[in-house]
Scaffold this active site. Structure first.
Site, PDB file in Angstrom:
ATOM      1  N   SER A 144       5.188  12.003  -3.939  1.00  0.00           N
ATOM      2  CA  SER A 144       6.512  12.149  -4.548  1.00  0.00           C
ATOM      3  C   SER A 144       6.439  13.097  -5.734  1.00  0.00           C
ATOM      4  O   SER A 144       5.416  13.186  -6.428  1.00  0.00           O
ATOM      5  CB  SER A 144       7.024  10.789  -5.028  1.00  0.00           C
ATOM      6  OG  SER A 144       8.215  10.942  -5.781  1.00  0.00           O
ATOM      7  N   TYR A 156       6.080   3.016  -9.982  1.00  0.00           N
ATOM      8  CA  TYR A 156       6.161   3.806  -8.750  1.00  0.00           C
ATOM      9  C   TYR A 156       5.466   5.151  -8.938  1.00  0.00           C
ATOM     10  O   TYR A 156       4.677   5.588  -8.079  1.00  0.00           O
ATOM     11  CB  TYR A 156       7.626   4.008  -8.363  1.00  0.00           C
ATOM     12  CG  TYR A 156       7.830   4.847  -7.124  1.00  0.00           C
ATOM     13  CD1 TYR A 156       7.590   4.331  -5.859  1.00  0.00           C
ATOM     14  CD2 TYR A 156       8.269   6.168  -7.222  1.00  0.00           C
ATOM     15  CE1 TYR A 156       7.783   5.104  -4.715  1.00  0.00           C
ATOM     16  CE2 TYR A 156       8.465   6.943  -6.080  1.00  0.00           C
ATOM     17  CZ  TYR A 156       8.220   6.409  -4.847  1.00  0.00           C
ATOM     18  OH  TYR A 156       8.411   7.175  -3.718  1.00  0.00           O
TER      19      TYR A 156
END
Length: 254
Positions: A144, A156
């Site tokens: 990501s 995350y």
């Protein structure tokens, strides 16, 4: 299109979103694809059906990647579907986000689940897959952009940063077998995880305003990059992270 005729692939988290697009693209290129899903059997069957209707080959395999013990079922289903063939391509796409896991809101429980799915699972899926893989195989990890731009969801981001490190380490250790290991890092892409993109026209316009190509990403944009790494065209690329983001945050908005 690249040519993956005769090859096999496992794509985790392949029932929806980016994972489904990857599975469909690899199948369209000729690969037999194992469509992994965690809980949404209906979506997985729809993905398999779509692949077959388009002339491709696929089968579904289930496992909750938060539970290491379920890897036995995942690989039993994979080997049954491969029917003695080696595994050529592994795409670790499955991921989990908890928007409450900020520096203020993170708990040991949310931390453990995020790292279980986003870090521990790819590590041990790869460990189990390597003995099944052909020399010259391909591993692609889906990371990501939050590894280089800041968001409040710190846990995350930490988990995806760990995935990037995993790719680089494995590229070194698996090089003698000719196995390439790379990371595809999506920008802001229209998925269930980013449902706010379709819920708010203002949000979509805001993303377009900070993206050089003037729009947010679609799952197929990411799938095409994965297909490159999975193909013979990617044979001399390993240990790399490719930002597939349309030129996100290249500079201040005009």
């Amino acid at each position: 299109m690249t040519d993956l005729t005769g090859r096999t692939a496992l794509v985790t988290g392949a029932s929806r979103g980016i994972g489904r697009a990857i599975a469909e693209r690899l199948a369209a290129d000729g690969a037999l694809v194992a469509v992994h899903y965690g809980s949404n059997e209906t979506a997985a069957k729809e993905t398999v059906a779509a692949i077959e209707q388009a002339g491709g080959q696929a089968f579904a395999v289930r496992a909750d990647l938060a539970e290491t013990a379920e890897l036995d079922a995942l690989f039993a289903g994979l080997q049954e579907g491969l029917a003695g063939r080696p595994l050529d391509i592994l795409v670790n796409n499955a991921a989990y986000i908890d928007y409450s896991a900020t520096i203020e809101g993170a708990t040991p429980e949310t931390f453990d689940r995020l790292f279980a799915v986003n870090v521990r699972a790819p590590l041990f899926v790869i460990q189990r897959a390597l003995p099944l893989m052909s020399d010259g195989g391909r591993i692609v990890n889906v990371s990501s952009g939050v590894t280089w731009f800041a968001t409040p969801e710190v846990v995350y981001g930490m988990s995806k940063g760990a995935l990037n490190v995993l790719s680089r380490s494995l590229a070194k250790t698996q090089g003698p077998r000719g196995i390439t290991v790379n990371t595809v890092s999506p920008g802001i892409t229209e998925t269930d995880m980013n449902g706010w993109l379709t819920e708010s026209a203002d949000a979509a316009r805001a993303v377009a305003g900070i993206t050089a190509l003037g729009r947010h990403g679609q799952p197929a944009d990411i799938a095409d990059a994965v297909a490159f790494f999975a193909s013979d065209d990617g044979r001399w690329v390993t240990g790399q992270t490719l930002e597939v983001n349309g030129g996100l945050l290249l500079g201040p908005p005009a």
